[in-house]
Design a protein around this motif. Structure first.
Motif, mmCIF file in Angstrom:
data_model
loop_
_atom_site.group_PDB
_atom_site.id
_atom_site.type_symbol
_atom_site.label_atom_id
_atom_site.label_comp_id
_atom_site.label_asym_id
_atom_site.label_seq_id
_atom_site.Cartn_x
_atom_site.Cartn_y
_atom_site.Cartn_z
ATOM 1 N N PHE A 453 -50.658 -42.759 10.985
ATOM 2 C CA PHE A 453 -49.507 -42.866 11.890
ATOM 3 C C PHE A 453 -48.382 -43.657 11.234
ATOM 4 N N TYR A 454 -48.721 -44.783 10.636
ATOM 5 C CA TYR A 454 -47.700 -45.610 9.991
ATOM 6 C C TYR A 454 -47.035 -44.878 8.828
ATOM 7 N N MET A 455 -47.817 -44.160 8.051
ATOM 8 C CA MET A 455 -47.247 -43.405 6.925
ATOM 9 C C MET A 455 -46.288 -42.321 7.422
ATOM 10 N N VAL A 456 -46.688 -41.623 8.476
ATOM 11 C CA VAL A 456 -45.853 -40.549 9.019
ATOM 12 C C VAL A 456 -44.543 -41.118 9.563
ATOM 13 N N THR A 457 -44.624 -42.249 10.279
ATOM 14 C CA THR A 457 -43.393 -42.844 10.833
ATOM 15 C C THR A 457 -42.442 -43.282 9.710
ATOM 16 N N ALA A 458 -42.999 -43.851 8.641
ATOM 17 C CA ALA A 458 -42.152 -44.296 7.520
ATOM 18 C C ALA A 458 -41.450 -43.110 6.867
ATOM 19 N N ILE A 459 -42.193 -42.020 6.688
ATOM 20 C CA ILE A 459 -41.609 -40.819 6.063
ATOM 21 C C ILE A 459 -40.537 -40.215 6.969
ATOM 22 N N ILE A 460 -40.843 -40.107 8.271
ATOM 23 C CA ILE A 460 -39.868 -39.541 9.221
ATOM 24 C C ILE A 460 -38.597 -40.381 9.236
ATOM 25 N N SER A 461 -38.752 -41.703 9.257
ATOM 26 C CA SER A 461 -37.594 -42.592 9.295
ATOM 27 C C SER A 461 -36.701 -42.402 8.067
ATOM 28 N N GLY A 462 -37.310 -42.368 6.876
ATOM 29 C CA GLY A 462 -36.529 -42.235 5.644
ATOM 30 C C GLY A 462 -35.832 -40.889 5.536
ATOM 31 N N ILE A 463 -36.579 -39.812 5.793
ATOM 32 C CA ILE A 463 -36.007 -38.469 5.664
ATOM 33 C C ILE A 463 -34.943 -38.228 6.734
ATOM 34 N N THR A 464 -35.239 -38.684 7.966
ATOM 35 C CA THR A 464 -34.263 -38.506 9.053
ATOM 36 C C THR A 464 -32.971 -39.256 8.758
ATOM 37 N N SER A 465 -33.092 -40.440 8.170
ATOM 38 C CA SER A 465 -31.891 -41.205 7.804
ATOM 39 C C SER A 465 -31.014 -40.407 6.853
ATOM 40 N N ALA A 466 -31.642 -39.788 5.854
ATOM 41 C CA ALA A 466 -30.877 -39.016 4.871
ATOM 42 C C ALA A 466 -30.264 -37.767 5.502
ATOM 43 N N VAL A 467 -31.067 -37.056 6.293
ATOM 44 C CA VAL A 467 -30.593 -35.809 6.906
ATOM 45 C C VAL A 467 -29.424 -36.079 7.858
ATOM 46 N N LEU A 468 -29.566 -37.110 8.696
ATOM 47 C CA LEU A 468 -28.484 -37.434 9.634
ATOM 48 C C LEU A 468 -27.230 -37.900 8.890
ATOM 49 N N THR A 469 -27.422 -38.634 7.801
ATOM 50 C CA THR A 469 -26.264 -39.084 7.015
ATOM 51 C C THR A 469 -25.525 -37.890 6.419
ATOM 52 N N ILE A 470 -26.292 -36.968 5.842
ATOM 53 C CA ILE A 470 -25.675 -35.769 5.255
ATOM 54 C C ILE A 470 -24.964 -34.944 6.330
ATOM 55 N N GLY A 471 -25.608 -34.853 7.503
ATOM 56 C CA GLY A 471 -25.033 -34.036 8.567
ATOM 57 C C GLY A 471 -23.803 -34.652 9.214
ATOM 58 N N LEU A 472 -23.811 -35.960 9.378
ATOM 59 C CA LEU A 472 -22.715 -36.621 10.086
ATOM 60 C C LEU A 472 -21.533 -36.950 9.187
ATOM 61 N N LEU A 473 -21.793 -37.104 7.888
ATOM 62 C CA LEU A 473 -20.743 -37.538 6.971
ATOM 63 C C LEU A 473 -19.498 -36.637 7.002
ATOM 64 N N PRO A 474 -19.649 -35.312 6.927
ATOM 65 C CA PRO A 474 -18.440 -34.456 6.948
ATOM 66 C C PRO A 474 -17.641 -34.584 8.243
ATOM 67 N N PHE A 475 -18.350 -34.751 9.379
ATOM 68 C CA PHE A 475 -17.651 -34.881 10.658
ATOM 69 C C PHE A 475 -16.815 -36.156 10.699
ATOM 70 N N PHE A 476 -17.392 -37.264 10.234
ATOM 71 C CA PHE A 476 -16.644 -38.519 10.226
ATOM 72 C C PHE A 476 -15.485 -38.469 9.232
ATOM 73 N N GLU A 477 -15.727 -37.858 8.072
ATOM 74 C CA GLU A 477 -14.667 -37.757 7.077
ATOM 75 C C GLU A 477 -13.497 -36.923 7.601
ATOM 76 N N ALA A 478 -13.834 -35.798 8.233
ATOM 77 C CA ALA A 478 -12.778 -34.915 8.741
ATOM 78 C C ALA A 478 -12.115 -35.508 9.982
ATOM 79 N N GLY A 479 -12.936 -36.035 10.892
ATOM 80 C CA GLY A 479 -12.393 -36.546 12.154
ATOM 81 C C GLY A 479 -11.534 -37.778 11.983
ATOM 82 N N PHE A 480 -11.847 -38.612 10.988
ATOM 83 C CA PHE A 480 -11.106 -39.864 10.818
ATOM 84 C C PHE A 480 -10.227 -39.848 9.574
ATOM 85 N N GLY A 481 -10.237 -38.739 8.888
ATOM 86 C CA GLY A 481 -9.427 -38.671 7.677
ATOM 87 C C GLY A 481 -9.843 -39.691 6.652
#
Length: 722
Positions: A453-481
């Motif tokens: 359980f602990y290993m799975v949570t650590a992996i989910i946390s790390g990968i989700t952080s990267a995926v959300l960063t990649i996904g949100l970055l263009p929106f923030f860049e475009a929306g805020f110039g």
């Protein structure tokens, strides 16, 4: 845009922080709100109740101390001096008998001598008689104290005084030996009689005659007394040590006070009251504490943004962007914490802790990202408190700090978008290491399922952080110039369509742009400006020249200069148009505003001197403004430096084998000309910074145009050509 402009007003900035405070308060309200429990004395508990805090149970501690004190036995000590005193006393009794006998003998000898002398004179001597035993006893008593005389029976004195010297010495030795043997051991008050009997038994079987044996026994019994006494001071010291050795009894946070279906006894009820679970509906202290900690967080943020060294518009952007990422992270955190209601512990490890930190690192700066990570750790330790009202989950707090800092650390020198996923993997590894270290520190018993359980949570946390960063970055860049470092690096890629357009259609301009980029970047970095922005801006600043590349001298290779056949008015229009054409082209490609501004402002309102003077030859009263660029003037340090570097590079390139002195003169003249022409009036470059810029440009140009060694072959060719 309206919201950003409102943030320039203090009251609206304060209102934004108040809004953030309210959201934080309601996100953590349920985690500090005292639990409403139906707990009454001698009733059955409807649920298992755990302590929300760690508190000392002083009453139980005092009970344990009293028990520890009661277990300490009284301390008794044996006084050896008593044995010595009693032996000396018995010795003095025997010595008194010996002294009396000696005195009587000496007295009789003197009297007999007197009788002999009288008889020799012929007179009748008096009758001499030895003192009786009773008289000797009386003489012996006079040598002793009243207490001894009272306590020692007369037969003892009669036996001692009647014994001969040898028997008396033997009796003395045996008696003292017996007393020493018995009194060398501890004799408490209740064992004195037994000790006397032991002396009696020891002397009973000696070879002494009847009277002396009885006397020795009586003296032995008289000598033996109590030699063990209660030591009050030592006893009190031991009891104090026992009390101090008792550790304070504590009710630990999370400790079960009463289990479901268990009777609430008086002791349980007292513990519930101690930890504040009785009458807790009236307690406002947790809410006051929450308001204080939120106030500290928001005050720190407000002060940081107040002191932030950035343009007004950029500061507004950063504040709004930070607030959105902050709120998004808190909402995600609160949503994950709701899983705790289903008895899933440690769900806090699922939180993508590195997401917000990486976004702020890429979009704003590293210092704000670190501050964000610390704030998230504080909020996470409260929100993920596993249902223990008012408690702190420090494990999750440590986990969030380590995860966030890992993402920031990895991206410190890795600003490409493709590196974000790698950062997520790095964060995953750090997450696993932190969780394992926390498990080992706890030294608890965990099943293979727990570890999985602990290993799975650590992996989910790390990968989700990267995926959300990649996904949100263009929106923030475009929306805020926002022109992030990562975006700038992507724009500097030679495969970008506009850069390829310059390279293929205007190669001379491309080379010129690269040279200007090198100069501008080094100068910007020397004064603390954005060197990367300056470099990328230089790549695109002359994009407008691609419309008519042959009209610009750097692209006129082996062709006639078309301006020689054109009137100065037409040439002027073509040259000036490259700034506005470039800005239009960049807007068409939706390039960042900073890059568009550089293309539009790098010439400011400077005068096209060559064509102006050429026009004066034909029209003496021509208006100078017609031969100036339309502007606007440079608004930022980077744009102003690019304009200077652009002019310097073109001027130095026109020289044949420029010498260091020529380079220095050119650079100083161009900067002075810009100052006098008012081209730097609208940017915040200081004179000190201009001096640094000038020195840096000179050093860079000297490195580019350094003198080269003439090889023999080159010398021969020159001789032949001459």
């Amino acid at each position: 845009m309206k919201i950003r402009s409102l943030l320039d007003i203090t009251i609206f900035r304060v209102l934004l922080f108040v809004l953030l405070g309210f959201i934080l308060y309601f996100a953590m309200y349920s985690n500090v709100k005292p639990e409403k429990l139906n707990l009454s004395l001698f009733t059955i508990a409807e649920q298992t109740v755990r302590s929300p805090i760690t508190v000392e149970d002083k009453e139980s501690t005092e009970k344990k101390r009293v028990e520890a004190e009661d277990q300490v036995k009284d301390v008794y000590i044996m006084k050896k001096e008593i044995t010595e005193n009693r032996v000396d006393l018995i010795t003095s009794i025997f010595d008194s008998a010996s002294e009396v006998n000696s005195e009587v003998k000496k007295s009789m000898e003197e009297k007999n001598k007197e009788v002999t002398e009288i008889e020799a004179e012929g007179s009748n001597p008096p009758v001499i008689s030895e003192p009786s035993v009773s008289e000797k006893v009386q003489m012996m008593k006079e040598k002793l104290t009243e207490d001894i005389v009272k306590e020692v029976p007369d037969p003892v004195f009669h036996a001692l005084i009647s014994a001969n010297k040898e028997d008396l010495s033997i009796t003395k030795d045996l008696t003292i030996t017996a007393i020493n043997n018995v009194m060398s051991k501890e004799i408490p008050a209740n064992q004195v009689e037994n000790a006397k009997k032991r002396v009696e038994e020891e002397l009973k079987y000696t070879s002494l005659n009847g009277n002396l044996k009885s006397a020795a026994i009586d003296l032995g019994r008289y000598a033996v007394i109590q030699n063990q006494f209660y030591d009050l001071i030592a006893t009190q010291e031991l009891r104090e040590q026992a009390k101090e050795s008792v550790e304070p009894v504590k009710i630990l946070q999370g400790q079960i006070i009463v289990e479901e279906n268990q009777l609430i006894s008086r002791e349980v009820y007292r513990q519930l009251e101690l930890v504040g679970l009785l009458d807790n509906e009236k307690s406002v202290l947790p809410f006051v504490g929450l308001v204080l900690i939120i106030g500290i967080i928001l005050t720190t943020l407000y002060y940081y943004f107040y002191e932030l060294d950035a343009r007004r518009e950029l500061k507004q952007n950063f504040l709004l962007l930070y607030s959105l990422i902050f709120l998004l992270s808190v909402v995600i955190m609160k949503g994950i914490s709701l899983i705790q209601q289903f008895e899933y512990s440690e769900v806090g490890y699922l939180f993508p802790a590195a997401m917000g930190a990486m976004l702020i690192k890429l979009l704003i700066n590293e210092r704000l990202a670190v501050l964000f990570t610390i704030i998230m750790a504080v909020c996470g330790s409260i929100i993920f408190n596993e249902g223990l009202t008012g408690a702190f989950n420090f494990n999750v707090g440590i986990y969030i700090i380590a995860s966030g800092l890992a993402g920031i650390l990895f991206l410190s020198k890795q600003n490409q978008r493709t590196k974000i996923l790698q950062a997520g993997m790095f964060v995953t590894v750090v997450n696993l290491m932190v969780i394992i270290s926390l498990i080992l520190i706890k030294n608890g018993q965990y099943s293979p399922l727990d570890y999985t359980f602990y290993m799975v949570t650590a992996i989910i946390s790390g990968i989700t952080s990267a995926v959300l960063t990649i996904g949100l970055l263009p929106f923030f860049e475009a929306g805020f110039g926002i022109l992030s470092t990562m975006r700038l690096i992507e724009l500097s890629n030679p495969n970008h369509p506009l850069l390829r357009k310059i390279l293929t259609e205007a190669p001379g301009t491309y080379h010129h742009s690269v040279m200007v980029a090198n100069l501008a970047e080094s100068a910007c970095e020397a004064i603390g400006a954005n060197g990367l922005l300056a470099r990328v801006g230089c790549y695109y600043h002359d994009i407008g020249k691609t419309k008519r590349p042959q009209f610009f001298i750097e692209n006129q290779i082996n062709i006639e200069n078309p301006h020689d056949r054109l009137p100065p008015q037409t040439s002027k229009n073509i040259i000036i148009a490259h700034a506005t054409d470039g800005a239009e082209m960049l807007r068409k490609y939706k390039m960042p505003k900073e890059i568009v501004d550089i293309a539009e402002q790098h010439h400011g309102t400077t005068l096209l001197k060559y064509f102006y003077h050429k026009a004066l030859q034909n029209v003496p009263d021509i208006n100078e403004k017609e031969y100036r660029y339309p502007g606007p003037k440079a608004q930022t340090k980077e744009t102003a430096i690019i304009g200077i570097a652009d002019s310097v590079e073109a001027a130095v390139r026109s020289l044949n084998n420029p010498k260091p002195e020529q380079i220095d003169g050119l650079v100083r003249n161009i900067i002075a000309d810009r100052l006098q022409d008012g081209q730097l009036n609208e940017c915040d470059l200081t004179l000190k910074e201009l001096e640094t810029v000038g020195n840096t440009l000179c050093e860079t140009l000297k490195g580019i145009f350094h003198s080269r060694i003439e090889y023999p072959e080159m010398t021969k060719q020159k001789v032949k050509q001459a």
